[in-house]
Design a protein around this motif. Structure first.
Motif, PDB file in Angstrom:
ATOM      1  N   LEU A  82       0.833  -1.211   0.000  1.00 55.97           N
ATOM      2  CA  LEU A  82       0.000   0.000   0.000  1.00 55.97           C
ATOM      3  C   LEU A  82       0.864   1.255   0.000  1.00 55.97           C
ATOM      4  O   LEU A  82       0.599   2.211  -0.742  1.00 55.97           O
ATOM      5  CB  LEU A  82      -0.913  -0.006   1.229  1.00 55.97           C
ATOM      6  N   TRP A  83       1.891   1.271   0.836  1.00 59.45           N
ATOM      7  CA  TRP A  83       2.757   2.448   0.924  1.00 59.45           C
ATOM      8  C   TRP A  83       3.457   2.705  -0.416  1.00 59.45           C
ATOM      9  O   TRP A  83       3.531   3.844  -0.886  1.00 59.45           O
ATOM     10  CB  TRP A  83       3.789   2.259   2.026  1.00 59.45           C
ATOM     11  N   ARG A  84       3.952   1.646  -1.010  1.00 56.40           N
ATOM     12  CA  ARG A  84       4.639   1.780  -2.306  1.00 56.40           C
ATOM     13  C   ARG A  84       3.687   2.312  -3.375  1.00 56.40           C
ATOM     14  O   ARG A  84       4.037   3.193  -4.168  1.00 56.40           O
ATOM     15  CB  ARG A  84       5.206   0.417  -2.717  1.00 56.40           C
ATOM     16  N   ASP A  85       2.463   1.776  -3.381  1.00 55.98           N
ATOM     17  CA  ASP A  85       1.492   2.149  -4.402  1.00 55.98           C
ATOM     18  C   ASP A  85       0.995   3.574  -4.214  1.00 55.98           C
ATOM     19  O   ASP A  85       0.839   4.307  -5.195  1.00 55.98           O
ATOM     20  CB  ASP A  85       0.311   1.176  -4.357  1.00 55.98           C
ATOM     21  N   ARG A  86       0.768   3.977  -2.988  1.00 56.36           N
ATOM     22  CA  ARG A  86       0.116   5.269  -2.740  1.00 56.36           C
ATOM     23  C   ARG A  86       1.081   6.428  -2.563  1.00 56.36           C
ATOM     24  O   ARG A  86       0.687   7.580  -2.696  1.00 56.36           O
ATOM     25  CB  ARG A  86      -0.804   5.144  -1.533  1.00 56.36           C
ATOM     26  N   THR A  87       2.349   6.135  -2.252  1.00 56.82           N
ATOM     27  CA  THR A  87       3.291   7.236  -2.041  1.00 56.82           C
ATOM     28  C   THR A  87       4.493   7.190  -2.970  1.00 56.82           C
ATOM     29  O   THR A  87       5.093   8.227  -3.246  1.00 56.82           O
ATOM     30  CB  THR A  87       3.809   7.247  -0.592  1.00 56.82           C
ATOM     31  N   HIS A 139      -7.177  -5.580  -5.024  1.00 56.84           N
ATOM     32  CA  HIS A 139      -7.102  -4.120  -4.941  1.00 56.84           C
ATOM     33  C   HIS A 139      -5.997  -3.541  -5.828  1.00 56.84           C
ATOM     34  O   HIS A 139      -5.577  -2.392  -5.628  1.00 56.84           O
ATOM     35  CB  HIS A 139      -6.889  -3.697  -3.487  1.00 56.84           C
ATOM     36  N   LEU A 167      -2.821  -4.462  -6.207  1.00 56.52           N
ATOM     37  CA  LEU A 167      -1.461  -4.497  -5.682  1.00 56.52           C
ATOM     38  C   LEU A 167      -0.820  -5.831  -6.003  1.00 56.52           C
ATOM     39  O   LEU A 167      -1.513  -6.828  -6.258  1.00 56.52           O
ATOM     40  CB  LEU A 167      -1.465  -4.286  -4.162  1.00 56.52           C
ATOM     41  N   ALA A 200      -5.039   0.272   4.924  1.00 49.86           N
ATOM     42  CA  ALA A 200      -5.148   1.319   3.900  1.00 49.86           C
ATOM     43  C   ALA A 200      -5.447   2.675   4.534  1.00 49.86           C
ATOM     44  O   ALA A 200      -4.853   3.697   4.159  1.00 49.86           O
ATOM     45  CB  ALA A 200      -6.233   0.948   2.888  1.00 49.86           C
ATOM     46  N   ASP A 257      -2.784   5.914   4.543  1.00 53.27           N
ATOM     47  CA  ASP A 257      -3.162   7.235   4.033  1.00 53.27           C
ATOM     48  C   ASP A 257      -2.918   8.322   5.081  1.00 53.27           C
ATOM     49  O   ASP A 257      -2.441   9.420   4.752  1.00 53.27           O
ATOM     50  CB  ASP A 257      -4.630   7.241   3.611  1.00 53.27           C
ATOM     51  N   ALA A 307       0.850   8.925   5.458  1.00 50.02           N
ATOM     52  CA  ALA A 307       1.421   9.621   4.301  1.00 50.02           C
ATOM     53  C   ALA A 307       1.293  11.129   4.441  1.00 50.02           C
ATOM     54  O   ALA A 307       2.180  11.879   4.022  1.00 50.02           O
ATOM     55  CB  ALA A 307       0.756   9.145   3.017  1.00 50.02           C
ATOM     56  N   THR A 308       0.188  11.598   5.029  1.00 50.89           N
ATOM     57  CA  THR A 308       0.007  13.042   5.188  1.00 50.89           C
ATOM     58  C   THR A 308       0.831  13.596   6.339  1.00 50.89           C
ATOM     59  O   THR A 308       1.094  14.805   6.388  1.00 50.89           O
ATOM     60  CB  THR A 308      -1.474  13.381   5.422  1.00 50.89           C
TER      61      THR A 308
END
Length: 232
Positions: A116-121, A147, A149, A213, A217, A220-221
């Motif tokens: 998830l981290w790799r995909d979203r950031t 999803h 990934l 997830a 998120d 990440a912010t």
């Protein structure tokens, strides 16, 4: 993560000011445009003296500022201060060169979190286990694919193999890893995500994915990019 006490006190004052429904309604009214106190009173069906009281409280916390009309100098407009609202967000973490997600077996939760981290950031990431399994759990692979990934079913790692250093942000995504790890690999964050392998159903793995997830998120912010981190 450290939080300065004066900053917490200032945020608490803003939260207290917004705790009154009338003041929150005034802030909502000013969210997209300025208005005079009279216009606020009309829009909210509120006595002008009550509007004045609430505006005074909001102004003391710097949520609202007053300006004079350039046309009719007798008229005052109220303006929302977005910077004051922005302070309500939790303070950011120190930059990290890499995020390292850790669980016991590195077969489900840490694998999903890293994907998830790799995909979203797109930022550097690793995952590992304190007692890694031989393979990634098939249901973890399935929920990842569902999803969009990708997980390598054969790729698990021991924590010692990912060479954690002081620039890394270690996140324990299970209680065992959080409570067992000490020294340089001691997690800075703990996500108490229930182990889906214990239940071993598609629903349990889907619930773990959803939990992770949302946490990814939010992290990440709160985690700024480290200069040059992408090149690592």
């Amino acid at each position: 993560m450290s939080t300065e006490y004066p900053s917490v006190r200032a945020r608490a004052r803003i939260h207290a000011a917004l705790g009154d429904p009338a003041r929150l309604a005034i802030v909502d009214t000013l969210a997209l445009g300025d208005a005079s106190p009279g216009e606020i009173a009309h829009a909210l069906d509120m006595p002008t003296n009550l509007v004045a009281h609430h505006v005074k409280v909001l102004a003391e916390t710097e949520l609202v500022t007053r300006t004079r009309s350039e046309a009719d100098r007798r008229r005052t407009y109220l303006r929302l201060n977005p910077d004051a609202l922005a302070t309500l967000a939790p303070p950011q973490l120190a930059p990290a060169g890499r995020v390292v997600f850790v669980c016991t077996h590195n077969s489900a939760r840490s694998q999903l979190a890293a994907a998830l981290w790799r995909d979203r950031t797109g930022r550097p990431v690793a995952c590992a286990g304190t007692r890694p399994a031989a393979r990634v759990h098939p249901r973890a692979v399935t929920v990842a694919h569902r999803h969009g990934l990708t997980l390598d079913p054969t790729r698990t790692a021991h924590l010692r193999d990912v060479a954690v250093d002081e620039t890394d942000l270690v996140v324990a995504v299970c209680d065992n890893a959080y409570e067992d790890l000490t020294g340089p690999a001691r997690p800075r964050l703990h996500w108490s995500v229930p182990d889906p392998v214990r239940v071993d159903t598609d629903a349990a793995f889907e619930a773990a994915y959803t939990d992770l997830a949302g946490r990814v998120d939010r992290l990440a912010t709160a985690l700024p990019d480290e200069p040059g981190a992408a090149a690592r």
